[in-house]
Design a protein around this motif. Structure first.
Motif, mmCIF file in Angstrom:
data_model
loop_
_atom_site.group_PDB
_atom_site.id
_atom_site.type_symbol
_atom_site.label_atom_id
_atom_site.label_comp_id
_atom_site.label_asym_id
_atom_site.label_seq_id
_atom_site.Cartn_x
_atom_site.Cartn_y
_atom_site.Cartn_z
ATOM 1 N N GLN A 162 0.696 -1.192 -0.037
ATOM 2 C CA GLN A 162 0.180 0.045 0.183
ATOM 3 C C GLN A 162 0.734 1.159 0.110
ATOM 4 O O GLN A 162 0.536 2.290 -0.391
ATOM 5 N N SER A 163 2.180 1.216 0.648
ATOM 6 C CA SER A 163 3.106 2.315 0.616
ATOM 7 C C SER A 163 3.359 2.716 -0.860
ATOM 8 O O SER A 163 3.620 3.876 -0.786
ATOM 9 N N VAL A 164 3.450 1.595 -1.757
ATOM 10 C CA VAL A 164 3.938 2.127 -2.991
ATOM 11 C C VAL A 164 2.789 3.038 -3.788
ATOM 12 O O VAL A 164 3.108 3.800 -4.554
ATOM 13 N N TRP A 165 1.511 2.555 -3.614
ATOM 14 C CA TRP A 165 0.424 3.209 -4.105
ATOM 15 C C TRP A 165 0.480 4.781 -3.509
ATOM 16 O O TRP A 165 0.295 5.684 -4.224
ATOM 17 N N ARG A 166 0.520 4.644 -2.084
ATOM 18 C CA ARG A 166 0.453 5.991 -1.728
ATOM 19 C C ARG A 166 1.685 6.940 -1.854
ATOM 20 O O ARG A 166 1.413 8.139 -2.632
ATOM 21 N N ARG A 167 2.689 6.404 -2.291
ATOM 22 C CA ARG A 167 4.105 7.281 -2.477
ATOM 23 C C ARG A 167 3.874 7.718 -4.091
ATOM 24 O O ARG A 167 4.221 8.577 -4.626
ATOM 25 N N LEU A 168 3.264 6.790 -4.844
ATOM 26 C CA LEU A 168 2.872 7.099 -6.084
ATOM 27 C C LEU A 168 2.276 8.679 -6.431
ATOM 28 O O LEU A 168 2.744 9.262 -7.189
ATOM 29 N N PHE A 169 1.301 8.566 -5.712
ATOM 30 C CA PHE A 169 0.239 9.806 -5.529
ATOM 31 C C PHE A 169 0.972 10.995 -5.151
ATOM 32 O O PHE A 169 0.779 12.180 -5.363
ATOM 33 N N GLU A 170 1.539 10.703 -3.812
ATOM 34 C CA GLU A 170 2.152 11.711 -3.093
ATOM 35 C C GLU A 170 3.346 12.347 -3.872
ATOM 36 O O GLU A 170 3.528 13.583 -3.741
ATOM 37 N N GLU A 171 4.156 11.662 -4.837
ATOM 38 C CA GLU A 171 5.129 12.304 -5.630
ATOM 39 C C GLU A 171 4.604 13.227 -6.877
ATOM 40 O O GLU A 171 5.577 13.731 -7.624
ATOM 41 N N ALA A 172 3.290 13.117 -7.132
ATOM 42 C CA ALA A 172 2.793 13.888 -8.400
ATOM 43 C C ALA A 172 3.181 15.348 -8.228
ATOM 44 O O ALA A 172 2.715 15.948 -7.211
#
Length: 244
Positions: free
Chosen positions: A85-95
């Protein structure tokens, strides 16, 4: 002319006919390779093994292709549920510029209030957020429901649940939801040049299918193919209006 291949054959004391016999191909095919045609990967590997050299020694251009692939592919997860889940969260946090979602329902992601709120926050900060979900009334959604062995009604219900939850994005200028009637071969989750591609496999729920983690590094690379695919679906989709 492929002088590298020619010299390797001379050093191995082999003729084109010898290579053809070992690989079960026509001698004319080997002659075309000697004249510069690039063989299929399986043939390149077989020739390299036969001559006891590296593939890149015979076809240097393949080394560059391999580097591009390695640069783009960050990880491959055997199943979507295996992606932390951390990968999904980091994906959008970095946008910083764009967040795109292309799926049939995307419910596994949208029902995570933390991630949905994060997408809303990024949209309010100026990041363009585009969400493409399947039209619950279209035949393509029904077909996908059959393909996943869950039935068309369940797939349509998941989409409607996602649309209800997406009310979090209502009223945000930089956020838009559209409905598509496309047969999807994969779902796309994108933040700028970073993509998570959930492949689709017949008879397999998306949660059990692999996910490819891509970083776009070159034009005309693998990531660019999926970005172009998203744009084509987006153009043909209809804006979603709540209550209609």
């Amino acid at each position: 002319m492929n002088d590298n291949l020619r010299h390797a054959l001379i050093n191995a004391r082999l003729q084109a006919a010898d290579v053809a016999a070992r690989l079960a191909v026509d001698p004319k095919t080997v002659n075309r390779w000697l004249k510069g045609r690039l063989p299929y990967p399986r043939h390149r590997w077989a020739v390299a093994d036969l001559l006891h050299v590296d593939e890149a020694d015979l076809w240097p251009e393949t080394a560059q292709q391999q580097r591009l692939i390695l640069d783009e592919v960050q990880a491959v997860y055997p199943h979507r549920w295996a992606v932390p889940q951390s990968v999904w969260r980091r994906l959008f946090e970095e946008a910083q510029r764009e967040i795109d979602v292309l799926a049939y329902s995307g419910l596994f992601l949208i029902e995570d209030a933390g991630i949905l709120n994060l997408m809303a926050e990024r949209a309010r900060s100026g990041v363009r957020v585009r969400v493409l979900l399947g039209d619950p009334d279209c035949s393509e959604v029904a077909t996908r429901g059959h393909d996943e062995t869950i039935g068309p009604d369940v797939m349509a219900a998941r989409i409607r649940n996602s649309l209800t939850l997406c009310s979090t994005l209502d009223g945000i200028d930089q956020a838009e939801i559209r409905l598509h009637r496309t047969t999807l071969y994969n779902s796309i989750y994108r933040a700028d040049d970073h993509l998570l591609i959930n492949t689709h496999a017949y008879g397999t729920p998306a949660a059990h299918a692999p996910v490819i983690d891509l970083r776009g590094t070159e034009s005309e690379g693998a990531a660019d193919v999926y970005l172009s695919s998203f744009e084509r679906v987006w153009i043909g989709a209809k804006p979603y209006q709540r209550g209609f």
